[in-house]
Design a protein around this motif. Structure first.
Motif, PDB file in Angstrom:
ATOM      1  N   PRO A   4      -1.242   3.235  -0.404  1.00  0.00           N
ATOM      2  CA  PRO A   4      -0.889   2.009  -1.125  1.00  0.00           C
ATOM      3  C   PRO A   4      -1.844   0.866  -0.783  1.00  0.00           C
ATOM      4  O   PRO A   4      -2.429   0.812   0.300  1.00  0.00           O
ATOM      5  CB  PRO A   4       0.527   1.693  -0.618  1.00  0.00           C
ATOM      6  N   GLU A   5      -1.984  -0.044  -1.740  1.00  0.00           N
ATOM      7  CA  GLU A   5      -2.683  -1.301  -1.491  1.00  0.00           C
ATOM      8  C   GLU A   5      -1.703  -2.327  -0.918  1.00  0.00           C
ATOM      9  O   GLU A   5      -0.534  -2.358  -1.308  1.00  0.00           O
ATOM     10  CB  GLU A   5      -3.254  -1.882  -2.791  1.00  0.00           C
ATOM     11  N   LYS A   6      -2.212  -3.172  -0.025  1.00  0.00           N
ATOM     12  CA  LYS A   6      -1.408  -4.288   0.480  1.00  0.00           C
ATOM     13  C   LYS A   6      -2.293  -5.530   0.559  1.00  0.00           C
ATOM     14  O   LYS A   6      -3.465  -5.448   0.915  1.00  0.00           O
ATOM     15  CB  LYS A   6      -0.806  -3.964   1.847  1.00  0.00           C
ATOM     16  N   ASN A   7      -1.695  -6.654   0.230  1.00  0.00           N
ATOM     17  CA  ASN A   7      -2.426  -7.910   0.234  1.00  0.00           C
ATOM     18  C   ASN A   7      -1.563  -8.988   0.879  1.00  0.00           C
ATOM     19  O   ASN A   7      -0.488  -9.318   0.376  1.00  0.00           O
ATOM     20  CB  ASN A   7      -2.792  -8.317  -1.195  1.00  0.00           C
ATOM     21  N   ASP A   8      -2.028  -9.518   2.014  1.00  0.00           N
ATOM     22  CA  ASP A   8      -1.377 -10.647   2.670  1.00  0.00           C
ATOM     23  C   ASP A   8      -2.092 -11.920   2.241  1.00  0.00           C
ATOM     24  O   ASP A   8      -3.300 -12.077   2.494  1.00  0.00           O
ATOM     25  CB  ASP A   8      -1.422 -10.489   4.188  1.00  0.00           C
ATOM     26  N   ALA A   9      -1.348 -12.825   1.619  1.00  0.00           N
ATOM     27  CA  ALA A   9      -1.951 -13.997   0.990  1.00  0.00           C
ATOM     28  C   ALA A   9      -1.407 -15.282   1.600  1.00  0.00           C
ATOM     29  O   ALA A   9      -0.200 -15.426   1.822  1.00  0.00           O
ATOM     30  CB  ALA A   9      -1.667 -13.979  -0.506  1.00  0.00           C
ATOM     31  N   TYR A  10      -2.317 -16.224   1.832  1.00  0.00           N
ATOM     32  CA  TYR A  10      -1.987 -17.546   2.366  1.00  0.00           C
ATOM     33  C   TYR A  10      -2.524 -18.587   1.380  1.00  0.00           C
ATOM     34  O   TYR A  10      -3.669 -18.494   0.935  1.00  0.00           O
ATOM     35  CB  TYR A  10      -2.606 -17.753   3.748  1.00  0.00           C
ATOM     36  N   GLU A  11      -1.703 -19.591   1.063  1.00  0.00           N
ATOM     37  CA  GLU A  11      -2.116 -20.561   0.045  1.00  0.00           C
ATOM     38  C   GLU A  11      -1.559 -21.938   0.365  1.00  0.00           C
ATOM     39  O   GLU A  11      -0.439 -22.076   0.868  1.00  0.00           O
ATOM     40  CB  GLU A  11      -1.631 -20.109  -1.336  1.00  0.00           C
TER      41      GLU A  11
END
Length: 734
Positions: free
Chosen positions: A504-511
């Motif tokens: 699986p793909e995983k993306n941890d995002a901060y904004e």
């Protein structure tokens, strides 16, 4: 070099400066009860599964009303990139491939979903072929940027695209229609009618037809890729009371667009000396907008979808139920060798049957607390029948079936901790069970059976946000969210690779971001940083037994994406409106040391060279560093009527639209250079505002860019975008 943290601090400082500019006199805009627009004209968005003003939502959103789409002459999803920064659209055959802030999917085939979640009227669309048609009878379009892992969490690694279509009214008759004609023999017919039937019952139906000759000519002088698209969308709505509504829908869509398969190889065509390639001439071409195929390309998709939505305001909260069943057929018939000699041909049909059941419950347990609880069940069966022909003889035929069963549940809450401070926390749990089996009949060497193979994938995807409201319609926010795209089998690969799923793909995002509104002026800005793992990357391989083109699906280790963007819209006068947006996206592989690329084919070499390239530090496909757009519309009173003139322009810096192919000495091979395009419309609204006469021109400067730019085992090919088009239209509304 400025660190990423320092850059985020710089943008945050800029946000505070923007706040100061907007501080005086910000007016509160009232939300419309139907969730379509506020009294000030702002779109009411559903990014948090409830109707809210866009300024109150701590998510980066590009929202477009029907009026904005019309004035910008947005005909289809590809056109949306002209007014939406950091959003790209490419095509591979019948599949529309979306990209938001550099996150995209190159994996295609039965059972494979995109990592940009698409919802139409709240119903999940597993693949984007249904978006290949034109945007018609649409109320609004919302692009949610960044992982939507909690609320729209099925395969929403990069974001979500929400499309809302028109609904009938129980109180009034609605009717409007228009017809248009343009160059390339482009015919467009559209109509929508909504009729109240009494006792809370209403019915709406929208229809659309478009066809043209296409812009690609075959060497024999015929139209190589004519375009055809027609759609019917119906809704029967029952509202027995103010608290309950039931909407039943049926949608049919048909599209045939062979432009990405009507080509000749522009250089390096080769069959490794096995067959002499015809010289440039009546049997082969290397010119743009020209094809030399012996089989007219077919690239069609058909969708039949049945939907049911139930909304019930229980007094304590609102329950929404979404039930859908879709039956889709894709047919691709393509001449792979790009000559008038019948050397290689691929004729495939994909069958897909999908049904979903989703529930969400929105409640307000306390004055300072909003709560959303929901879940989703997803079941999909996708099959492929793919014959491959060489020298007019079937050399192979593969029958592949991939099944997916998904289950998810989520909870999301927003708490007003103190006046003006809002805290949001949510989490989703997703679990997918997948299986694949295949029967490949080969003329040589033998029949290969891929046994039934199963795998399962699951993940927790949380989100946390903090939003501080300085005053109504002015706030700053910070957020963390995770996106998840399920692992999958490579259903278009060789039999030897089908049973090994990718992770699986995983993306941890901060904004961090700022949103502000004042006197009709809307401004927002955001900066973000993504830690992106296990990207699912596709590449082309050649089956040595049959010489047919297959795909190789692998995981890239990690990528880092960071950037910033800002947009503004403002009425300079009562008649003159302007809007502008800009985005910088730094999307690079951080660690991809053993990439399996498509590389430029050398004369005398049959097949792409695979393995061994180090792509660490290289740009991800469909991820231009810079994108910006600007638009304006001006209304001129003419007697009792008016003339509306509108124009928009968009710029994109260089990027790879299809393939991440690299020459280790000269750099990127299949990269589109930066370009700027502009469009314009003019409409005369006759007195009474019932009848409209207009004209439009797209691609004013006739600037062309690549929509397909890649290689296969036989050479390098490129298909360009549509040249300048223009036409007239006549519209009527009741």
């Amino acid at each position: 070099m400025i660190s990423k943290i320092a850059k985020a601090h710089l943008l945050a400082s800029g946000c505070l400066v923007g706040l100061a500019a907007f501080a005086p006199g910000v007016a509160q805009a009232a939300a419309a009860p139907d969730g379509s627009a506020s009294s000030s004209g702002e779109i009411i968005v559903t990014a948090q599964r409830r109707a809210e003003k866009q300024q109150d939502v701590p998510i980066s959103i590009t929202a477009m009303s029907a009026d904005t789409l019309q004035k910008a002459n947005i005909v289809n999803i590809r056109d949306v990139q002209n007014i939406a920064p950091s959003f790209r659209v490419s095509s591979t055959g019948v599949f529309m491939q979306l990209s938001i802030r550099g996150i995209t999917s190159t994996a295609l085939g039965p059972g494979i979903e995109n990592n940009i979640a698409v919802y139409v009227d709240g119903f999940y669309q597993p693949i984007s072929t249904s978006l290949g048609g034109d945007l018609v009878n649409v109320a609004n379009v919302q692009i949610l940027k960044g992982p939507q892992g909690t609320l729209y969490g099925r395969n929403a690694t990069g974001g979500a695209l929400l499309v809302t279509t028109r609904e009938p009214s129980a109180d009034k008759v609605i009717f409007d229609a228009d017809a248009g004609y343009g160059n390339l023999n482009d015919v467009r017919l559209r109509a929508y009618a909504g009729v109240p039937l009494g006792n809370g019952l209403s019915f709406g139906v929208g229809g659309y037809y478009r066809s043209n000759d296409g812009y690609i000519k075959d060497v024999d002088g015929s139209n190589a890729a004519p375009y055809s698209n027609w759609e019917v969308r119906t809704k029967l709505k029952y509202e027995p009371s103010a608290d309950v509504s039931l909407t039943l829908g049926y949608n049919h869509m048909w599209k045939d667009d062979g432009s990405t398969y009507a080509y000749g190889f522009y250089k390096n065509q080769s069959l490794a000396g096995v067959v002499p390639i015809p010289p440039i001439g009546p049997l082969r071409t290397d010119q743009p907008d020209t094809s030399s195929v012996d089989t007219p390309p077919i690239n069609s998709s058909r969708l039949d979808e049945f939907t049911g939505k139930l909304s019930w305001d229980t007094g304590f909260g609102k329950l929404n139920s979404y039930t859908s069943y879709a039956n889709e057929l894709f047919h691709v018939d393509v001449d792979f060798d790009g000559t008038k000699v019948p050397l290689q041909r691929f004729d495939a049909r994909w069958y897909r049957k999908t049904w979903t059941q989703a529930l969400d419950f929105q409640a307000k347990p306390a004055d300072n607390l909003d709560l959303t609880v929901g879940g989703m069940y997803y079941h999909d069966k996708s099959s492929q029948d793919a014959p491959f022909y060489s020298f007019g003889v079937m050399r192979a035929r593969g029958f592949t079936t991939q099944r997916t069963e998904g289950l998810a549940g989520y909870v999301d809450a927003t708490w007003q901790a103190v006046p003006n401070l809002y805290l949001t926390a949510g989490v989703r749990y997703s679990r997918d069970k997948r299986s694949i089996e295949s029967f490949n009949r080969l003329v040589s060497p033998a029949t290969v059976v891929v046994p039934l193979t199963r795998a399962s994938f699951d993940s927790w995807t949380p989100r946390f946000t903090v939003r501080y409201e300085f005053q109504p319609d002015m706030s700053v926010y910070a957020s963390y969210s995770r996106g998840f795209k399920s692992g999958l089998f490579n259903s278009t690969g060789s039999p030897a690779t089908m049973t090994t799923p990718v992770r699986p793909e995983k993306n941890d995002a901060y904004e961090v971001g700022l949103k502000a509104a004042s006197h009709g002026i809307y401004f927002d800005a955001a900066a973000y940083y993504y830690d992106y793992k296990d990207l699912q990357v596709n590449a082309v391989q050649i089956d040595p037994a049959t010489q047919r083109t297959l795909t190789s699906l692998t995981n890239a280790a990690t990528a880092r994406i960071w950037g910033f963007e800002a947009s503004v819209s403002a009425p300079l006068t009562e008649q003159f409106n302007v809007r502008a947006a800009a985005a910088y996206t730094h999307a690079r592989y951080r660690n991809f040391a053993n990439a399996n690329p498509i590389v430029e084919i050398l004369p005398g070499v049959n097949g792409s060279v695979t393995g061994g390239q180090n792509w660490s530090g290289r740009r991800i496909s469909r991820a231009p560093d810079w994108t910006f757009n600007i638009g304006a519309d001006y209304t001129i009173p003419v007697g009792e009527g008016s003339v509306v003139v509108a124009a928009n322009g968009a710029y994109s810096s260089k990027y790879a639209p299809t393939s991440e192919g690299f020459d280790l000495t000269t750099g990127a091979v299949y990269e589109q250079k930066g370009y700027f395009q502009a469009n314009a419309t003019i409409d005369y609204h006759l007195p009474g505002d019932h009848l409209t006469i207009g004209a439009w021109v797209n691609n004013l400067t006739d600037k062309r860019y690549a929509i397909l730019f890649t290689a296969e085992g036989l050479g390098s090919k490129k298909v360009l975008s549509t040249p300048r088009t223009f036409g007239v239209k006549l519209g009527y509304k009741y």
